[in-house]
Design a protein around this motif. Structure first.
Motif, PDB file in Angstrom:
ATOM      1  N   UNK A 200       1.621  -2.093   2.211  1.00 43.22           N
ATOM      2  CA  UNK A 200       0.239  -2.095   1.726  1.00 43.22           C
ATOM      3  C   UNK A 200      -0.269  -0.660   1.582  1.00 43.22           C
ATOM      4  N   UNK A 201       0.042   0.158   2.586  1.00 48.12           N
ATOM      5  CA  UNK A 201      -0.429   1.550   2.545  1.00 48.12           C
ATOM      6  C   UNK A 201       0.154   2.277   1.333  1.00 48.12           C
TER       7      UNK A 201
ATOM      8  N   UNK B  53      -8.758  -0.737 -10.892  1.00 46.17           N
ATOM      9  CA  UNK B  53      -7.907  -0.249  -9.804  1.00 46.17           C
ATOM     10  C   UNK B  53      -8.569  -0.543  -8.460  1.00 46.17           C
ATOM     11  N   UNK B  54      -9.876  -0.314  -8.395  1.00 46.16           N
ATOM     12  CA  UNK B  54     -10.604  -0.561  -7.139  1.00 46.16           C
ATOM     13  C   UNK B  54     -10.468  -2.021  -6.717  1.00 46.16           C
ATOM     14  N   UNK B  55     -10.484  -2.910  -7.696  1.00 44.39           N
ATOM     15  CA  UNK B  55     -10.404  -4.338  -7.367  1.00 44.39           C
ATOM     16  C   UNK B  55      -9.043  -4.637  -6.743  1.00 44.39           C
ATOM     17  N   UNK B  56      -7.982  -4.078  -7.351  1.00 37.67           N
ATOM     18  CA  UNK B  56      -6.646  -4.290  -6.765  1.00 37.67           C
ATOM     19  C   UNK B  56      -6.616  -3.755  -5.336  1.00 37.67           C
ATOM     20  N   UNK B  57      -7.193  -2.551  -5.163  1.00 37.50           N
ATOM     21  CA  UNK B  57      -7.232  -1.966  -3.816  1.00 37.50           C
ATOM     22  C   UNK B  57      -7.950  -2.908  -2.865  1.00 37.50           C
ATOM     23  N   UNK B  58      -9.014  -3.556  -3.351  1.00 26.94           N
ATOM     24  CA  UNK B  58      -9.802  -4.437  -2.499  1.00 26.94           C
ATOM     25  C   UNK B  58      -8.966  -5.622  -2.010  1.00 26.94           C
ATOM     26  N   UNK B  59      -8.167  -6.211  -2.924  1.00 28.00           N
ATOM     27  CA  UNK B  59      -7.342  -7.354  -2.493  1.00 28.00           C
ATOM     28  C   UNK B  59      -6.320  -6.903  -1.461  1.00 28.00           C
ATOM     29  N   UNK B  60      -5.723  -5.749  -1.709  1.00 29.49           N
ATOM     30  CA  UNK B  60      -4.767  -5.219  -0.734  1.00 29.49           C
ATOM     31  C   UNK B  60      -5.470  -5.007   0.598  1.00 29.49           C
ATOM     32  N   UNK B  61      -6.674  -4.445   0.511  1.00 26.14           N
ATOM     33  CA  UNK B  61      -7.457  -4.174   1.725  1.00 26.14           C
ATOM     34  C   UNK B  61      -7.708  -5.451   2.500  1.00 26.14           C
ATOM     35  N   UNK B  62      -7.967  -6.542   1.761  1.00 28.12           N
ATOM     36  CA  UNK B  62      -8.230  -7.818   2.433  1.00 28.12           C
ATOM     37  C   UNK B  62      -6.993  -8.261   3.204  1.00 28.12           C
ATOM     38  N   UNK B  63      -5.830  -8.107   2.566  1.00 23.73           N
ATOM     39  CA  UNK B  63      -4.585  -8.489   3.253  1.00 23.73           C
ATOM     40  C   UNK B  63      -4.410  -7.637   4.506  1.00 23.73           C
ATOM     41  N   UNK B  64      -4.670  -6.326   4.377  1.00 23.46           N
ATOM     42  CA  UNK B  64      -4.410  -5.476   5.543  1.00 23.46           C
ATOM     43  C   UNK B  64      -5.440  -5.759   6.644  1.00 23.46           C
TER      44      UNK B  64
ATOM     45  N   UNK C 193      -4.238   1.948  13.832  1.00 22.77           N
ATOM     46  CA  UNK C 193      -4.441   3.330  13.428  1.00 22.77           C
ATOM     47  C   UNK C 193      -3.220   3.889  12.712  1.00 22.77           C
ATOM     48  N   UNK C 194      -2.026   3.498  13.165  1.00 25.40           N
ATOM     49  CA  UNK C 194      -0.837   4.125  12.580  1.00 25.40           C
ATOM     50  C   UNK C 194      -0.800   4.048  11.056  1.00 25.40           C
ATOM     51  N   UNK C 195      -0.927   2.838  10.467  1.00 23.18           N
ATOM     52  CA  UNK C 195      -0.879   2.792   9.000  1.00 23.18           C
ATOM     53  C   UNK C 195      -1.986   3.653   8.390  1.00 23.18           C
ATOM     54  N   UNK C 196      -3.185   3.629   9.030  1.00 20.89           N
ATOM     55  CA  UNK C 196      -4.295   4.413   8.486  1.00 20.89           C
ATOM     56  C   UNK C 196      -3.948   5.897   8.479  1.00 20.89           C
ATOM     57  N   UNK C 197      -3.440   6.339   9.632  1.00 23.94           N
ATOM     58  CA  UNK C 197      -3.106   7.757   9.752  1.00 23.94           C
ATOM     59  C   UNK C 197      -2.013   8.115   8.754  1.00 23.94           C
TER      60      UNK C 197
END
Length: 1526
Positions: free
Chosen positions: A482-483, A537-548, A597-601
């Motif tokens: 996802x990242x 692009x933002x919308x795609x990011x949003x769906x990914x964000x929901x999964x994460x 935190x790890x994936x975020x970092x």
């Protein structure tokens, strides 16, 4: 000899005794333990730390502190303590000598303690000499000593009460004195000494209190409270902020990074031999026809070649690493302390289960829990503080390094990135680093936390933990995927965002042209198209964000579920009791943080690495070669300028633009450079300045250089500052310069005189005024060599003559200096000592005027074609006219106030008054009366700085945002949040019931049912999480689409006056920073805010259910929490605003610098601009630093509230242990342990939400500003081909620039028949341009009306009007994009028509020679075309539209005579049947017009055919005479 014998010779005093210390209701330590361990701990501490501490002090000397009472007191008490210890030792010897048996411990321990006290006293003095005002090392020493002594103190009192007979009076007395002294020492150590001599604090009235704060104040961040109180009472202002600490200032930080970066660059360069071929001229041998023979020599030159890329990372590490390492130490301690909570929880549940345990155990655990959580808080906040300060320094360093680099990169390198992209390096990329620094330690800290958690879990549940671990490990790749995906989307979004900002930037800069051409909609669609791709692009990011989000919220639950399921199912004797379940849950909760935190970092690091790469590329760009131009000693050569065999190109690989250049200019000569458009005249000056890449030959310039560019570069500063340009003010000289440059009349009209603030890019000056200021700047700095790039083209003929005579010419201020003048004005050529004729980048002829005429070469043709026939007459009149012209000039100065402010008037520009710009980029004013008004300082302000709003963010803003999302969606999202938290509470409550199930035959009966329901709760949770994450993100995108569209529309609908008042930086900021906030930041903050809000409420509910007594504590703690939060938000919000307001000037200044680099370099002012930039960055950090400290201040206070909640939950559970089941107690305390984090997040998020929602407020702001008239009128009855004849009737027309000003032009009545050619002339400031402004309704009429073909233009929609009239504006503005787009943005014409227009505009040959023809990319502002070519492109635009009315606004000013003639002849032939209005500078262009309108002071002075007006001998006659036409 054992430790027992050491304490008592007969072994009667054991070292340790469990029955005495633990399994008893009244615990105590053995005397032996007290006399050894408790005495030795403080000694050990001090002796361990002293060597390191002394070394540290030796290195960091802060100055010398004079002896104070505080210091004397500390020293005296230290000596007293030493004496007391020795007294004990001597007493023991005395006892021995009287035959008593004394154990060795009574001699050894006091001796050790005495020596330690001496060391402490020495340290107190050493600290004073090294300038330490308050010491943590010493405070901790006294604290440890007193804690150890307190245990002994209690024992001694108990002993005295129980066995009064065996008390040793002497030792008791010394001990009590010792204890009292320790207490006093501890208190004194908490106080802060006075600042060292000559320290920053003494010199600076408003220095940062941190350095002088005591240690306690520093670790609790108490020292910022003063600022917070001020901020709570009233909104903070600029003057309340402290100065930066020296070690955070740019002048300290930037050079460190630059030095390290240079070292890195030098590492990767290795010398390479390369061969140069250099032609060499010999003076002796010449062939017959005077051509020189060429010899050549081969030179071997060492040059450096790069072997790899220098590492920016290493440079950053070496600069900031050492300070940053301290934070890692804090982090390790904090990570270990994190696991104390679950361990104590286990002990507490054990304590509740074991009814025989003494009560004090429970209280002991509770106290231990409280102390550990508080220490953990202080250490964590200290850690964050170090991180943030490092981040701040890092940003300062990067901004400084980018700025310094921008001043030295070559033109070729500069072209690879637009201004917008370079500014992005400063804003976006530097910010990314700042954000990363806070989390970068998680890279090693997260694995450490995971390992520790797993270790404790294994102890608790055995191998079944592996099931949980397996689930976690599976989550990691998922998150990583996802990242990575998010990363690619982010890059795509950055691309769109960058091109959008770039386009917006150009729209803002060229807004006037857009309005005149009625092109707003075309550009609105272009911006919207980019925006839509960005939102996709933002919308795609949003769906990914929901999964994460789903994985990250459900991971801990899935882990718990799998672990417990495996644990109870592998063996039915495995009983899940409260201790196992809740300690495991607490550990799983700890695990959740590092795993999230790890994936975020990692993604943050990936982002930073992209930024790092961009920065590295920019910082590695080629720099201008210092050796391009040689600067010999003053005496070395008679020539002032010499170029030998020069060949120059713009970048290394290009073919040379200038070739075979040979020039020798003696000192003091006046050299004119002439040639057609694009023949390389400006390039020649660039080569002299060293701006071009020298391919061969040599360039030599003697003495200092001043440069006047073709397009004047004006700073956003006062007029006077623009002229002084950093030189010291010399009044008499300044007056001379201003007068010579014909600026006096302008100063009279400007509202603040020479302290009038000039807007960005000089918006409130006309083209001519800008050019004159530019000339004045050069003249003022009085250099040896002057390079003037056509400075006279933008000014009126008579002003040009004045400047030439007074400044440039043989009798001007600059006589005796070397002057190189690029010019199109033929009248000046006879006075030049040397004329260079340029054709296609070569100098074809050179010589004096008469020589060149005699040669009958290119120059003579050039002259005969363009010069007036009355050349000889002109020659004579120059002599006699001298006196007369002067006289005239005096009169005209009194009579006509010259150029007005852009807002047209002398009147003060008070507050937010409307100022307006007009078509020509300048305005004329005639308000004499107002000119005499006092020139207040307020008047001289023009641009409005970004204002910081004060006070709370209004709820209406949140409401606006919710409406932008859509109310149903908003309410649905909140409902989903609620479901998620309800099911989460349910699952944990179910778990506590499960653990309380009775155990029958070592098993729990209905565990399958328990497990099933537990799983069902988890499933509900997951679904709710996924849905709310999607709904919030999609809502956010809907909102940001709506807000951006409305803002774009509103900005484009604003009148010109709005753009003039608002710096483009502010506008672009709204489209970049604020829009970005609404796109990405706000939705994620809303998610976290709602999450933490429900977490806190849930935790409080659980604790209340378990221990109802907490109800007494929660309200006061809640109040404290609320008060602290409000107290903080008041200051924090204001600090954030001050910070964002002070951020714009950093970028504005940088923007300005990028546009003027060549001028800055020519004048050698780099150092001053660097200082200015550093000052602005420091000014910005001055507001940022208190805001990070305020965050820490808040966190310490809030975590304290959270720690209290944990403590009380534990305390009441201990008190009610008879009635509580272990399950409920475990549930309550494990929730309480989470509450601190949630509380922290809640405040952070609520204040983040408040500060970021301001973006919505600022985006909405432009909805309320005034707008232009409608673009299309509703019921339009315009005939299709209107105007058909082009008949213009102006009746009694007048307009004013602002309501509070007098009319700029008034009572003008003119009737112009269709097809007439009318010239509009008048001295500067007579109102020529105001008339065209009125025709295009850039400014609405105040009286009278204008009718075109019988239609009153005031009743039309603006686009209907503007698209049916054509203008060729004064400044030729091009937009980046294809050439075709620049001619026809709506794609309304066929290619044939476009080519036809280009042919008529004499551009066909040029365009067909380009590789991409019509699709040739124009760079930002059309910089890759010459000024003349741009002007011809504007002509082509007019030819394409071919309307019945054409307005020319001084369009010929910047063009050489040839191009001028081309334009004029094209207009005569192509617009034969059209009405043409020309605002003329050069009267010869309008001598054949049908009629001429002469304006004077905003009124019509004369109107008639040119021949009649000359016969009248009025104003027109005088002007014609000035131009040498009569």
């Amino acid at each position: 000899m054992g430790i027992d014998n050491f304490c008592s010779l007969d072994g009667s005093d054991p070292f340790w005794d469990w029955n005495r210390t633990w399994q008893t209701h009244n615990p105590d330590l053995t005397p032996c333990f007290q006399n050894t361990v408790l005495f030795w701990i403080p000694c050990l501490y001090l002796w361990l730390f002293a060597p390191f501490y002394i070394l540290y002090l030796k290195r960091n000397d802060r100055g010398y502190i004079c002896m104070t009472h505080l210091n004397r007191a500390k020293t005296v008490i230290g000596f007293t303590l030493w004496l007391i210890c020795w007294a004990d030792v001597f007493y023991s010897f005395w006892e021995r000598s009287h035959g008593a048996t004394v154990a060795p411990v009574y001699l050894v321990s006091p001796t050790m303690l005495g020596v330690t006290m001496l060391l402490a006293t020495f340290l107190i003095q050493y600290e004073r000499m090294k300038g330490v005002q308050s010491s943590g090392v010493m405070l901790n020493f006294w604290l440890i000593t007193i804690v150890c002594a307190t245990v002994t103190f209690r024992s001694k009192i108990l002993h005295a009460l129980n066995e009064p007979a065996s008390v040793n009076v002497f030792k008791y007395t010394t001990f009590y004195i010792y204890y009292t002294m320790l207490l006093i020492s501890l208190i004194l150590a908490g106080l802060s000494d006075q600042p060292p001599l000559f320290s920053q604090a003494v010199r600076d009235s408003n220095s940062c209190p941190e350095s002088g704060a005591s240690f306690l104040s520093r670790i609790t961040f108490w020292w910022i409270t003063g600022l917070m109180v001020t901020g709570y009472k009233r909104p903070l202002e600029e003057k309340d902020l402290w100065s930066l600490n020296t070690e955070d200032k740019s002048q300290r930080v930037v050079p460190q990074l630059v030095r390290r970066w240079d070292q890195e660059c030098n590492k990767v360069k290795r010398p390479v031999d390369k061969t140069l071929y250099s032609p060499k001229r010999s003076a002796r041998e010449e062939k017959k026809d005077g051509q020189q023979i060429e010899e050549s020599e081969i030179l071997l030159a060492k040059s450096l070649q790069k072997t790899g890329d220098p590492s920016l990372f290493c440079a950053l590490c070496r600069t900031f690493g050492p300070y940053f390492l301290v934070s890692s130490l804090y982090k390790i301690i904090h990570d270990i302390l994190m696991f104390v909570g679950p361990v104590i929880l286990r002990l507490l549940i054990q304590f509740v289960n074991d009814s025989s345990a003494p009560d004090w155990h429970g209280y002991f655990y509770t106290t231990l829990l409280f102390i550990c959580t508080c220490v953990q808080t202080l250490i964590l906040q200290k850690y964050f503080h170090v991180c943030f300060v490092t981040g701040m320094r890092l940003r300062t360093a990067i901004v400084g390094a980018v700025y310094r680099k921008a001043l030295v990169i070559t033109n070729a390198a500069r072209r690879t990135s637009t201004v917008g992209e370079i500014v992005n390096l400063m804003s976006v990329d530097a910010q990314r680093f700042m954000d990363l620094i806070t989390y970068i330690n998680m890279i090693w800290s997260a694995p450490l936390q995971v390992i520790l958690a797993l270790y404790f879990l294994w102890q608790n549940l055995g191998p079944s933990v592996l099931a949980g671990v397996a689930v976690m490990v599976l989550m990691v790749p998922l998150n990583a995927v996802i990242a990575m995906k998010t990363k690619t989307y982010q890059v795509a979004q950055m691309k769109s965002k960058e091109s959008r900002i770039k386009l917006m930037n150009e729209v803002m800069n060229g807004i006037k042209v857009l309005k005149l051409y009625a092109w707003e909609l075309a550009f609105k669609d272009k911006v919207s198209a980019i925006r839509e791709s960005e939102l996709r692009v933002l919308k795609k990011t949003a769906y990914l964000g929901a999964v994460s989000t789903f994985t990250w919220v459900c991971a801990p639950f899935l882990v718990a579920l799998s672990t417990f399921a495996v644990y109870v199912l592998i063996d039915e004797h495995n009983v899940l009791d409260a201790q196992k379940a809740f300690v495991s849950l607490a550990l799983f909760n700890i695990l959740r943080f590092p795993l999230n935190m790890l994936p975020m970092v990692i993604s943050s690091m990936v982002q930073a690495s992209v930024s790092m790469k961009r920065l590295r590329v920019f910082l590695s760009h080629e720099e201008l070669d210092e050796d391009n131009v040689e600067r010999p000693a003053i005496t070395a050569t008679p020539d002032s300028i010499r170029i030998v065999d020069g060949a120059f190109s713009w970048s290394k690989g290009d073919s040379p633009t200038l070739k075979r250049i040979n020039v020798r200019i003696p000192e003091g000569a006046l050299v004119a450079v002439v040639g057609h458009v694009g023949s390389g005249k400006s390039s020649l000056l660039s080569a002299l300045l060293g701006e071009m890449q020298k391919q061969e030959g040599s360039v030599l310039i003697k003495g200092s250089v001043a440069y006047v560019p073709q397009q004047a570069w004006i700073q956003n500063a006062t007029l006077k500052d623009n002229i002084l340009f950093g030189r010291e003010a010399k009044d008499s000289w300044y007056q001379k310069v201003v007068e010579a440059c014909a600026l006096l009349p302008d100063l009279e009209v400007l509202p603040g005189g020479d302290s009038t603030e000039i807007g960005e890019k000089g918006v409130n000056l006309s083209g001519g005024q800008k050019q004159r200021v530019s000339v004045a700047r050069a003249v003022y700095c009085s250099c040896a060599v002057y390079l003037l790039d056509d400075p006279l083209s933008a000014v009126d003929a008579h002003v040009g003559k004045h400047i030439f005579d007074k400044v440039i010419g043989p009798q001007g201020l600059l006589q005796g200096r070397t002057r190189v003048l690029v010019t199109h004005g033929l009248s000046f050529l006879p006075q030049a000592d040397l004329i260079l004729v340029m054709v296609d980048g070569e100098i074809t002829e050179m010589g004096s005027y008469t020589e060149l005429l005699g040669r009958q070469g290119a120059f003579a043709e050039f002259l005969h074609t363009y010069s007036n026939t009355e050349q000889e007459e002109e020659e004579e009149s120059v002599g006699e006219e001298g006196g007369e012209a002067e006289d005239e000039k005096g009169k005209s100065e009194e009579a006509v106030p010259r150029k007005g402010l852009e807002n047209g008037g002398p009147a003060a520009v008070l507050g937010q008054s409307q100022i307006s710009l007009n078509a020509a980029g300048k305005t004329e004013a005639n308000d004499v009366a107002a000119a005499k008004k006092t020139k207040s300082t307020e008047a001289s302000r023009l641009t409005e700085a970004d204002k910081a709003n004060t006070g709370r963010v209004k709820l209406s803003v949140f409401w606006e945002y919710m409406k932008a999302i859509g109310l149903p969606l908003s309410i649905f999202s909140i409902f989903l949040f609620f479901c998620h938290h309800l099911s989460s509470l349910g699952s944990n409550y179910w778990l506590s019931l499960w653990t309380d199930d009775p155990v029958i035959n070592n098993t729990q009966p209905n565990r399958e049912m328990r497990l099933g329901v537990y799983g069902a709760f988890g499933l509900t949770q997951g679904i709710a999480v996924f849905c709310y994450s999607v709904s919030v993100s999609v809502g956010g995108i809907l909102a940001s689409r709506y807000l951006h569209q409305t803002m774009l529309y509103n900005v484009l609908r604003s009148p010109m006056s709005f753009f003039e008042r608002t710096p483009s930086g502010n506008l672009v900021n709204r489209f970049a920073k604020e829009t970005d906030t609404i796109d990405t930041v706000i939705p994620s903050i809303i998610k976290m805010f709602m999450g933490s809000l429900f977490n806190v409420l849930g935790s409080c509910a659980v604790i209340l259910v378990a221990t109802p007594l907490v109800a007494i504590i929660i309200p006061p703690l809640g109040l404290l929490y609320f008060f602290v939060q409000r107290f903080y938000v008041a200051s924090s919000r204001q600090l954030k605003r001050l910070e964002s307001v002070s951020r714009s000037p950093v970028y504005t200044h940088f923007n300005e610098t990028l546009l003027g680099t060549s001028v800055i370099r020519a004048f050698g002012e780099q150092e001053r601009f660097i200082r200015e930039s550093d000052g602005r960055v420091d000014h910005n950090q001055k507001a940022y630093f208190p805001s990070i400290v305020a965050n820490r201040w808040l966190a310490v206070r809030l975590e304290f509230v959270g720690n209290c909640i944990v403590t009380f939950a534990a305390l009441f559970a201990v008190m009610a242990r008879e009635s509580l089941s272990p399950g409920i107690m475990g549930l309550s305390i494990s929730y309480a342990l989470q509450v601190t984090t949630s509380l922290n997040w809640l405040v952070r998020m609520s204040s983040e939400l408040e500060t970021n929602i301001v973006a919505v407020e600022r985006v909405k702001e432009y909805g309320d500003t005034e707008k232009e008239a409608e673009w299309r009128s509703e019921n339009s009855t315009l005939p299709a081909g209107w105007p058909t004849t082009g008949h213009i009737e102006i009746r009694n027309f007048g307009l004013r620039y602002r309501d509070d000003l007098e009319l700029a032009i008034s009572d003008i009545s003119v009737n112009i028949e269709g097809g007439e050619k009318v010239g509009i002339v008048g001295r500067t400031g007579a109102g020529k341009s105001s008339l065209t402004l009125g025709l295009f309704r850039i400014i609405e009429a105040s009286q009278g009306q204008i009718c075109v073909d019988g239609v009153n233009i005031a009743e039309l929609g603006l686009h209907e009007l503007r698209s049916r009239i054509t203008i060729i504006p004064q400044d030729p503005v091009l937009f980046s994009g294809s050439l075709r787009m620049n001619l026809d943005p709506f794609d309304g014409y066929t290619d044939e028509e476009v080519w036809r227009a280009l042919e008529l505009a004499h551009l066909k040959n040029f365009v067909s020679g380009l590789p991409d023809k019509l699709n040739h990319e124009c760079s930002e502002g059309g910089e890759n075309l010459s000024l003349g070519q741009r002007q011809l492109v504007c002509l082509a635009r007019a030819l394409l539209r071919k309307t019945k009315i054409l307005v020319l606004d001084e369009a010929t000013a910047a063009v050489d005579l040839e191009t001028d003639n081309l334009i004029q002849s094209t207009i005569r032939t192509q617009f034969e049947d059209c009405t043409v209005l020309t605002i003329a500078h050069r009267l010869n262009t309008i001598m054949d017009y049908t009629r001429v309108l002469v304006l004077d002071k905003g009124q019509m002075a004369e109107f008639g055919s040119p021949s009649n007006l000359i016969a009248k001998k009025g104003i027109f006659y005088k002007m014609a005479k000035d131009s040498g036409l009569v």
